[in-house]
Design a protein around this motif. Structure first.
Motif, mmCIF file in Angstrom:
data_model
loop_
_atom_site.group_PDB
_atom_site.id
_atom_site.type_symbol
_atom_site.label_atom_id
_atom_site.label_comp_id
_atom_site.label_asym_id
_atom_site.label_seq_id
_atom_site.Cartn_x
_atom_site.Cartn_y
_atom_site.Cartn_z
ATOM 1 N N GLY A 37 0.784 -1.228 0.000
ATOM 2 C CA GLY A 37 0.000 0.000 0.000
ATOM 3 C C GLY A 37 0.816 1.278 0.000
ATOM 4 N N VAL A 38 2.139 1.187 0.070
ATOM 5 C CA VAL A 38 2.998 2.365 0.033
ATOM 6 C C VAL A 38 3.133 2.841 -1.409
ATOM 7 C CG1 VAL A 38 5.336 3.247 0.415
ATOM 8 C CG2 VAL A 38 4.283 1.710 2.091
ATOM 9 N N ARG A 39 2.901 4.124 -1.629
ATOM 10 C CA ARG A 39 3.043 4.688 -2.961
ATOM 11 C C ARG A 39 4.500 5.049 -3.222
ATOM 12 N NH1 ARG A 39 -1.264 6.108 -5.826
ATOM 13 N NH2 ARG A 39 -0.294 7.917 -6.820
ATOM 14 N N GLY A 40 4.948 4.753 -4.425
ATOM 15 C CA GLY A 40 6.312 5.065 -4.804
ATOM 16 C C GLY A 40 6.449 5.095 -6.309
ATOM 17 N N LEU A 41 7.661 5.333 -6.758
ATOM 18 C CA LEU A 41 7.962 5.319 -8.187
ATOM 19 C C LEU A 41 8.072 3.867 -8.631
ATOM 20 C CD1 LEU A 41 8.714 6.983 -10.739
ATOM 21 C CD2 LEU A 41 11.102 6.806 -10.016
ATOM 22 N N GLN A 42 7.091 3.422 -9.389
ATOM 23 C CA GLN A 42 7.065 2.025 -9.837
ATOM 24 C C GLN A 42 7.719 1.914 -11.208
ATOM 25 O OE1 GLN A 42 3.599 -0.976 -9.544
ATOM 26 N NE2 GLN A 42 3.410 -0.167 -11.615
ATOM 27 N N VAL A 43 8.696 1.021 -11.318
ATOM 28 C CA VAL A 43 9.400 0.794 -12.573
ATOM 29 C C VAL A 43 9.183 -0.658 -12.973
ATOM 30 C CG1 VAL A 43 11.617 0.955 -13.773
ATOM 31 C CG2 VAL A 43 11.143 2.469 -11.827
ATOM 32 N N GLU A 44 8.600 -0.862 -14.144
ATOM 33 C CA GLU A 44 8.379 -2.207 -14.673
ATOM 34 C C GLU A 44 9.124 -2.320 -15.994
ATOM 35 O OE1 GLU A 44 4.089 -3.662 -13.159
ATOM 36 O OE2 GLU A 44 4.018 -2.071 -14.671
ATOM 37 N N CYS A 45 10.034 -3.270 -16.062
ATOM 38 C CA CYS A 45 10.883 -3.437 -17.241
ATOM 39 C C CYS A 45 10.824 -4.865 -17.755
ATOM 40 C CB CYS A 45 12.342 -3.112 -16.910
ATOM 41 S SG CYS A 45 12.673 -1.368 -16.581
ATOM 42 N N SER A 46 11.037 -4.986 -19.050
ATOM 43 C CA SER A 46 11.255 -6.288 -19.667
ATOM 44 C C SER A 46 12.477 -6.141 -20.564
ATOM 45 C CB SER A 46 10.032 -6.715 -20.485
ATOM 46 O OG SER A 46 10.215 -8.014 -21.003
ATOM 47 N N ARG A 47 13.586 -6.711 -20.125
ATOM 48 C CA ARG A 47 14.864 -6.502 -20.803
ATOM 49 C C ARG A 47 15.257 -7.725 -21.630
ATOM 50 N NH1 ARG A 47 20.250 -7.666 -18.790
ATOM 51 N NH2 ARG A 47 21.725 -6.836 -20.313
ATOM 52 N N SER A 48 15.638 -7.485 -22.874
ATOM 53 C CA SER A 48 16.112 -8.544 -23.751
ATOM 54 C C SER A 48 17.600 -8.790 -23.501
ATOM 55 C CB SER A 48 15.892 -8.152 -25.216
ATOM 56 O OG SER A 48 16.707 -7.035 -25.532
ATOM 57 N N ASP A 49 18.142 -9.807 -24.159
ATOM 58 C CA ASP A 49 19.552 -10.180 -23.955
ATOM 59 C C ASP A 49 20.498 -9.019 -24.224
ATOM 60 O OD1 ASP A 49 18.772 -12.692 -23.276
ATOM 61 O OD2 ASP A 49 19.298 -13.628 -25.180
ATOM 62 N N ASP A 50 20.275 -8.309 -25.319
ATOM 63 C CA ASP A 50 21.180 -7.235 -25.705
ATOM 64 C C ASP A 50 20.582 -5.853 -25.455
ATOM 65 O OD1 ASP A 50 23.083 -9.092 -26.695
ATOM 66 O OD2 ASP A 50 21.909 -9.283 -28.552
ATOM 67 N N GLY A 51 19.454 -5.798 -24.757
ATOM 68 C CA GLY A 51 18.772 -4.526 -24.588
ATOM 69 C C GLY A 51 19.064 -3.838 -23.265
ATOM 70 N N TYR A 52 18.387 -2.741 -23.061
ATOM 71 C CA TYR A 52 18.506 -1.984 -21.807
ATOM 72 C C TYR A 52 17.171 -1.303 -21.527
ATOM 73 C CZ TYR A 52 19.231 1.850 -25.140
ATOM 74 O OH TYR A 52 19.088 2.736 -26.187
ATOM 75 N N CYS A 53 16.929 -1.012 -20.254
ATOM 76 C CA CYS A 53 15.685 -0.348 -19.872
ATOM 77 C C CYS A 53 15.818 0.144 -18.433
ATOM 78 C CB CYS A 53 14.484 -1.290 -19.995
ATOM 79 S SG CYS A 53 14.676 -2.868 -19.148
ATOM 80 N N GLY A 54 15.004 1.136 -18.079
ATOM 81 C CA GLY A 54 15.048 1.680 -16.733
ATOM 82 C C GLY A 54 14.338 3.011 -16.641
ATOM 83 N N VAL A 55 14.763 3.828 -15.694
ATOM 84 C CA VAL A 55 14.159 5.132 -15.463
ATOM 85 C C VAL A 55 15.259 6.142 -15.172
ATOM 86 C CG1 VAL A 55 13.842 4.687 -12.983
ATOM 87 C CG2 VAL A 55 12.437 6.429 -14.109
ATOM 88 N N TRP A 56 15.094 7.365 -15.711
ATOM 89 C CA TRP A 56 15.977 8.454 -15.299
ATOM 90 C C TRP A 56 15.186 9.463 -14.500
ATOM 91 C CZ3 TRP A 56 13.761 12.718 -17.255
ATOM 92 C CH2 TRP A 56 13.263 12.741 -18.569
ATOM 93 N N ILE A 57 15.889 10.138 -13.588
ATOM 94 C CA ILE A 57 15.292 11.168 -12.730
ATOM 95 C C ILE A 57 16.170 12.407 -12.847
ATOM 96 C CG2 ILE A 57 14.613 11.795 -10.391
ATOM 97 C CD1 ILE A 57 14.597 8.709 -9.793
ATOM 98 N N HIS A 58 15.612 13.485 -13.335
ATOM 99 C CA HIS A 58 16.384 14.711 -13.517
ATOM 100 C C HIS A 58 16.437 15.545 -12.237
ATOM 101 C CE1 HIS A 58 15.991 15.038 -18.204
ATOM 102 N NE2 HIS A 58 16.964 14.251 -17.819
ATOM 103 N N THR A 59 17.549 16.230 -12.036
ATOM 104 C CA THR A 59 17.665 17.189 -10.938
ATOM 105 C C THR A 59 17.645 18.618 -11.484
ATOM 106 O OG1 THR A 59 20.076 17.075 -11.039
ATOM 107 C CG2 THR A 59 18.964 15.577 -9.508
ATOM 108 N N PHE A 60 17.039 18.780 -12.666
ATOM 109 C CA PHE A 60 16.866 20.095 -13.285
ATOM 110 C C PHE A 60 15.595 20.044 -14.118
ATOM 111 C CE2 PHE A 60 18.815 17.494 -16.457
ATOM 112 C CZ PHE A 60 18.316 17.944 -17.665
ATOM 113 N N ASP A 61 15.104 21.207 -14.521
ATOM 114 C CA ASP A 61 13.898 21.283 -15.330
ATOM 115 C C ASP A 61 14.286 21.269 -16.801
ATOM 116 O OD1 ASP A 61 11.539 21.791 -16.615
ATOM 117 O OD2 ASP A 61 11.122 23.705 -15.610
ATOM 118 N N PHE A 62 14.054 20.147 -17.483
ATOM 119 C CA PHE A 62 14.472 20.066 -18.884
ATOM 120 C C PHE A 62 13.517 20.810 -19.812
ATOM 121 C CE2 PHE A 62 11.100 17.348 -19.711
ATOM 122 C CZ PHE A 62 11.186 16.621 -20.887
ATOM 123 N N GLY A 63 12.411 21.349 -19.256
ATOM 124 C CA GLY A 63 11.539 22.207 -20.045
ATOM 125 C C GLY A 63 12.165 23.555 -20.326
ATOM 126 N N GLU A 64 13.171 23.918 -19.545
ATOM 127 C CA GLU A 64 13.895 25.169 -19.785
ATOM 128 C C GLU A 64 14.834 24.998 -20.981
ATOM 129 O OE1 GLU A 64 13.616 28.045 -18.386
ATOM 130 O OE2 GLU A 64 12.376 27.608 -16.633
#
Length: 650
Positions: free
Chosen positions: A119-146
């Motif tokens: 029941g704890v809310r958090g950043l949920q990351v669901e990945c399915s990675r292939s043998d040669d692939g990559y996947c994940g999440v990035w978190i910025h410490t700046f506003d990339f809209g600027e």
């Protein structure tokens, strides 16, 4: 509704050979010598009937060179801790930074704010990675809209630790990477280590653990005064999931945030409306059984508002831009929808309505709807009028004609609003999410000066109408490129103005597309055999310019022969540019058509609590009734969204 949120069609033509090409009018871009072009963006639409090429953007202004200066800021802890985000709600962290999934083509990743099994809310990351692939999440410490020159990164200062709480499936492996401003510009990061190294159990488990990462573990090549991103990358193969909560910077280990606990529901309890567009009105009038089936289906799905395309009375001919409604056909249909508890709006839309020569006809249509309401009993009346005018589809909108097109569009919008207000009708319009976003090339929103006031065109529209639908056509809720982010600006402004906003999603099938970017000074003539891989060629042909995408040297000969058949064209006047960047835009990024109804409902369930924090939020609009019901009829599915680069239009 537009198929690509930002693409303007400019007369694509089918090619007799394998070379994809199109033409555009010089006047649409105030273009003289094509050798002066320094930036351009094209769009390839991959369709079953044949691929098409469109020109989106052209300019003689050279691309800005990235600044070598990066700005950093120091943040101050409270009791030895600075909380970056607890990830219990919201789309941005304390620094204004977003999070977003990333994945290679053969892998996938989905990111949201969601409850863990406890029941704890958090950043949920669901990945399915292939043998040669990559996947994940990035978190910025700046506003990339600027814009890049205005971005401010994180100076870690006196902090000694990075901490976060994490839990996940027992078999999931996660690596922590970091990027400073320079590495982020390269769209890359450097490894810090396996997350298990920083956990008491030595690996991610199905219970919450506190990760304590000493900042002296950051690679030497990372500038600690300009930290840009934290990256959590799945290292285990196949499917894995994990949650992150309470991400913080610490002066000492004793300052770490406590274990996260479940938070009660804080979503405001208020009614949410559900709307849809009905474009096939004539068919419903002709087939009452089909009409009745549609109404039952919409009722069962909770729709309480429909936008009904006005059907033409085929026995009469109106002026340019005018619809003379089929009153006899409309009355039983509008009456049946009203009886089923659905408010009905008279709908019409066409990009050229923005042009002044169409205004008299559009306003005549509005007057006819008002007249219809006066003629029929109350239970057969329209509640309002809806216009889906998309001026950005006009040739020249992305060139020098934009300002005049927008002023004409706003003048028409104002005139309709005056008439509907006097008649007691609700007036609504549909607008894209990117009117108030900083454009990739302009670096600013789509501005318009109207009656002496200059501001984003979306703000002008919201000022004029009673409600808007934001075409936030994305198939993820959270993240830097999700529904929540793309509707936030309009919801905030409309809340300040006391107006209503519906957030729209797409279910109509859309083609896969690819954006092609070129930059710099072109080479003269046609490319030689060794240069003819992945280039864009332009050649003037009278008042037009012919554009072709050349994939390999074998295309040069056919292109040469084609140019020789174009009136006023000469190979001697051709110029070419190497392609700088190709950005895939899968149709599944914009539409739920291939993803299934379960996926659509899940994304809406995620987005609703965030959007309901805005007083202006009125409900969800689903485009359109026919494709939505087709989606429900198909076998339920939940296929992953294909990862792709973000694109927000100028």
């Amino acid at each position: 509704m537009s198929l690509l949120s930002t693409a303007a069609s400019v007369g694509a033509q089918p090619a007799p050979d394998s070379i994809l090409s199109t033409t555009f009018a010089r006047a649409d871009w105030s273009l003289g010598d094509i050798s002066t072009i320094r930036q351009a963006q094209l769009n390839i639409s991959y369709q079953a009937a044949g691929d098409e090429l469109f020109v989106y953007f052209l300019t003689s202004v050279a691309a800005k060179k990235p600044s070598a200066m990066f700005h950093g800021r120091v943040v101050h802890p409270r009791d030895g801790m600075f909380l970056v985000s607890d990830f219990s709600a919201g789309n941005r962290n304390t620094f204004g930074g977003y999070f977003n999934s990333f994945a290679s083509r053969d892998s996938r990743a989905d990111v949201s704010i969601a409850e863990a099994p406890d029941g704890v809310r958090g950043l949920q990351v669901e990945c399915s990675r292939s043998d040669d692939g990559y996947c994940g999440v990035w978190i910025h410490t700046f506003d990339f809209g600027e814009q890049p020159e205005n971005r401010v990164f994180l100076d870690l200062g006196r902090f000694r630790f990075l901490s976060f709480w994490i839990r996940g499936s027992q078999s999931v492996g996660v690596q922590l990477n970091v990027a400073d401003a320079a590495w982020e510009r390269r769209e890359d990061s450097l490894p810090v280590g396996d997350v298990g190294e920083f956990l008491p159990a030595g690996h991610v488990s199905d219970d919450w653990q506190l990760a304590m990462v000493p900042l002296d573990r950051l690679p030497d090549r990372i500038d600690r005064t300009r930290l840009a991103s934290l990256v959590f990358q799945q290292t285990s193969l196949n499917f894995g999931s994990f949650h992150i909560a309470r991400l913080a910077l610490l002066e000492n280990v004793e300052s770490a945030p406590p274990r996260p606990v479940p938070v009660g529901n804080t979503t405001p309890d208020r009614p949410i409306h559900k709307s849809t567009w009905i474009w096939h009105t004539a068919e419903l009038i002709a087939e009452p059984n089909r009409r009745d089936s549609l109404i039952v289906a919409l009722q069962s799905e909770g729709f309480d508002q429909v936008y009904l395309q006005l059907p033409d009375d085929k026995t009469q001919v109106g002026i340019q831009g005018e619809i003379i409604p089929d009153v006899a056909g409309l009355r039983p249909l509008v009456g049946a929808l009203n009886a089923a508890g659905m408010s009905v709006f008279a709908l019409d839309g066409y990009a050229r309505y923005a042009l002044p020569e169409y205004h008299r006809g559009v306003l005549s249509t509005v007057d006819r709807v008002i007249g219809y309401n006066r003629l029929v009993p109350e239970d057969e009346r329209f509640m309002g009028i809806r216009y889906d005018i998309e001026p950005y589809l006009l040739a020249g909108f992305h060139g020098p004609a934009r300002d005049s097109i927008l002023v004409h569009f706003l003048e028409l919008t104002k005139a309709i609003a005056t008439r509907t207000r006097e008649a007691g009708l609700v007036f609504g319009v549909d607008i894209p999410f990117w009117y108030d976003a900083n454009g990739r090339y302009s670096g600013e929103p789509v501005w318009a000066t109207f009656h002496g006031e200059r501001k984003p065109v979306s703000h002008h529209v919201i000022d004029l109408v009673d409600e808007v639908a934001i075409m936030a056509y994305r198939t993820t809720a959270y993240g830097a490129d999700g529904v929540i982010r793309h509707s936030a600006g309009e919801l905030q402004y409309a809340s300040e103005q006391g107006k209503a906003v519906l957030v729209a999603i797409e279910t109509h099938p859309l083609p896969d597309e690819e954006l092609i970017e070129i930059e710099g000074t072109p080479a003269h003539g046609l490319p030689k055999a060794g240069d003819a891989s992945n280039v864009v060629v332009m050649v003037p042909a009278g008042d037009s310019v012919h554009v072709a995408v050349v994939g390999s040297s074998k295309d040069v000969g056919p292109l040469n022969r084609r140019i020789s058949t174009l009136p006023g064209a000469s190979v001697a006047d051709a110029h070419w540019w190497p392609v700088k960047r190709r950005i895939p835009v899968p149709g599944s990024k914009l539409s739920f058509a291939t993803l299934g109804a379960n996926r659509m409902r899940a994304v809406m369930d995620q987005a609703l609590p965030e959007m309901m924090t805005h007083p202006a939020f009125y409900g969800i609009a689903i485009h359109h009734a026919g494709s939505f019901l087709t989606l429900l009829d198909e076998k339920e599915g939940d296929r992953p969204v294909e990862p792709s680069a973000e694109h927000t239009g100028d």
